[in-house]
Design a protein around this motif. Structure first.
Motif, short mmCIF file in Angstrom:
data_model
loop_
_atom_site.label_atom_id
_atom_site.label_comp_id
_atom_site.label_asym_id
_atom_site.label_seq_id
_atom_site.Cartn_x
_atom_site.Cartn_y
_atom_site.Cartn_z
N THR A 139 73.51 64.74 61.19
CA THR A 139 73.96 64.45 62.36
C THR A 139 73.66 65.26 63.36
O THR A 139 73.29 64.99 64.62
CB THR A 139 75.70 64.52 62.24
N GLN A 140 73.07 66.59 63.25
CA GLN A 140 72.52 67.57 64.14
C GLN A 140 71.14 66.95 64.63
O GLN A 140 70.92 66.96 65.89
CB GLN A 140 72.34 68.85 63.56
N VAL A 141 70.49 66.19 63.63
CA VAL A 141 69.22 65.68 63.99
C VAL A 141 69.50 64.37 64.76
O VAL A 141 68.53 64.22 65.78
CB VAL A 141 68.33 65.25 62.66
N ARG A 142 70.11 63.66 64.46
CA ARG A 142 70.59 62.48 65.20
C ARG A 142 70.97 62.73 66.63
O ARG A 142 70.50 62.04 67.65
CB ARG A 142 71.58 61.48 64.46
N ASN A 143 71.92 63.67 66.69
CA ASN A 143 72.22 64.15 68.22
C ASN A 143 71.20 64.74 68.96
O ASN A 143 70.98 64.43 70.36
CB ASN A 143 73.36 65.29 68.19
N HIS A 144 70.15 65.42 68.16
CA HIS A 144 69.09 66.15 68.97
C HIS A 144 68.16 64.90 69.43
O HIS A 144 67.68 64.87 70.84
CB HIS A 144 68.27 66.92 67.98
N TYR A 145 67.83 63.91 69.07
CA TYR A 145 66.98 62.90 69.08
C TYR A 145 67.80 61.95 70.29
O TYR A 145 67.01 61.49 71.14
CB TYR A 145 66.48 62.38 68.22
N ALA A 146 69.05 61.82 69.95
CA ALA A 146 69.91 60.92 71.18
C ALA A 146 69.59 61.58 72.30
O ALA A 146 69.45 61.00 73.36
CB ALA A 146 71.25 60.70 70.48
N LYS A 147 70.05 63.04 72.42
CA LYS A 147 69.79 63.78 73.64
C LYS A 147 68.32 63.72 74.35
O LYS A 147 68.32 63.67 75.47
CB LYS A 147 70.20 65.09 73.43
N LEU A 148 67.45 63.67 73.31
CA LEU A 148 66.18 63.91 73.92
C LEU A 148 65.58 62.44 74.45
O LEU A 148 64.95 62.46 75.62
CB LEU A 148 65.14 64.27 72.71
N ARG A 149 65.96 61.31 73.75
CA ARG A 149 65.58 60.04 74.48
C ARG A 149 66.61 59.95 75.75
O ARG A 149 65.85 59.23 76.70
CB ARG A 149 66.14 58.76 73.20
N CYS A 167 56.59 60.16 80.02
CA CYS A 167 57.80 59.88 79.42
C CYS A 167 57.69 58.67 78.68
O CYS A 167 58.40 58.56 77.42
CB CYS A 167 58.91 59.86 80.36
N ARG A 168 57.24 57.52 79.13
CA ARG A 168 57.34 56.15 78.57
C ARG A 168 56.43 56.06 77.11
O ARG A 168 56.86 55.70 76.18
CB ARG A 168 56.74 55.05 79.51
N GLU A 169 55.22 57.00 77.18
CA GLU A 169 54.41 57.12 75.97
C GLU A 169 55.14 57.92 74.92
O GLU A 169 55.12 57.48 73.63
CB GLU A 169 53.35 57.89 76.57
N LEU A 170 55.75 59.08 75.27
CA LEU A 170 56.61 59.81 74.33
C LEU A 170 57.83 58.72 73.79
O LEU A 170 58.11 59.05 72.63
CB LEU A 170 57.25 60.92 74.96
N LEU A 171 58.69 57.99 74.70
CA LEU A 171 59.60 57.31 74.19
C LEU A 171 59.06 56.33 73.10
O LEU A 171 59.76 56.12 72.15
CB LEU A 171 60.29 56.48 75.39
N LYS A 172 57.70 55.54 73.33
CA LYS A 172 57.16 54.59 72.58
C LYS A 172 57.14 55.52 71.11
O LYS A 172 57.44 54.89 70.17
CB LYS A 172 56.04 54.30 73.08
N ARG A 173 56.33 56.66 71.50
CA ARG A 173 55.97 57.38 70.09
C ARG A 173 57.40 57.67 69.32
O ARG A 173 57.24 57.38 67.93
CB ARG A 173 55.42 58.51 70.28
N LEU A 174 58.20 58.21 69.98
CA LEU A 174 59.51 58.43 69.27
C LEU A 174 60.16 57.31 68.65
O LEU A 174 60.91 57.38 67.39
CB LEU A 174 60.60 59.02 70.09
N SER A 175 60.05 55.94 69.08
CA SER A 175 60.49 54.64 68.53
C SER A 175 59.91 54.55 67.33
O SER A 175 60.48 53.80 66.55
CB SER A 175 60.56 53.78 69.35
N GLY A 176 58.65 55.08 67.16
CA GLY A 176 57.95 54.58 65.80
C GLY A 176 56.77 53.52 66.06
O GLY A 176 56.29 52.95 65.02
N SER A 177 56.46 53.17 67.22
CA SER A 177 55.87 51.97 67.49
C SER A 177 54.48 52.36 68.38
O SER A 177 54.16 53.52 68.63
CB SER A 177 56.42 50.80 68.48
#
Length: 177
Positions: A139-149, A167-177
């Motif tokens: 839950t802590q990891v999920r919340n961390h990434y939700a807040k970061l996104r 920011c768009r590049e980082l969001l794309k990287r975080l999504s796994g694509s």
């Protein structure tokens, strides 16, 4: 109704149009079509166990190939009658054949012990004995990434042109694509 070469062409057209549709939806440019695989069904694929060969329909006609496989794969294929296969091309130009087998799952042994799973955020798993496994770290990891996104999405709409791009590049990287 159609000849086999027409069926292969229809399959290729379906794949190309699917790729174009996906690229258009994602807003990415449409790349040229690079045929990397061909799907074979029962009409254009057959397997013969007595000499361990497969017969495939190609653009040059029907071809028979000897399988170069290990003992494990031989054991899996023994007694089977596969109906579909996929011919795939590797980056180095060589090919391999993925043969799909139909099998029934093994019946689990009878047991009076049951494991229940809670897919919620509080308890990840609960056994019938009453043992619980907390999902606090997850839950802590999920919340961390939700807040970061959320933070990055806000910055991607405001700020300088380069910060929006980063920011768009980082969001794309975080999504796994």
């Amino acid at each position: 109704m159609f000849g086999l070469s027409a069926q292969l062409a229809i399959h290729a057209i379906r794949r190309v149009s699917g790729n174009r549709k996906t690229a258009k939806k994602d807003g990415s440019p449409v790349n040229k079509f690079a045929p990397t695989s061909v799907t074979y069904d029962a009409r254009i694929f057959s397997f013969r166990e007595k000499d361990w060969t497969v017969s495939l329909t190609t653009t040059g006609g029907r071809e028979r190939f000897v399988l170069a496989i290990g003992n494990y794969q031989l054991g899996l294929l023994k007694g089977q009658n596969p109906k579909t296969a996929t011919l795939c091309k590797r980056n180095d130009g060589s090919y391999y054949l993925n043969i799909q087998l139909e099998s029934m799952p093994v019946e689990p042994p009878p047991s009076d012990r049951v494991l229940g799973c809670d897919l919620g955020r509080t308890d990840i798993a609960v056994t019938s004995d009453g043992d619980t496994f907390s999902g606090k770290q997850i839950t802590q990891v999920r919340n961390h990434y939700a807040k970061l996104r959320a933070n990055l999405q806000q910055k991607a709409t405001k700020g300088t042109r380069s910060s929006r791009r980063r920011c768009r590049e980082l969001l794309k990287r975080l999504s796994g694509s």
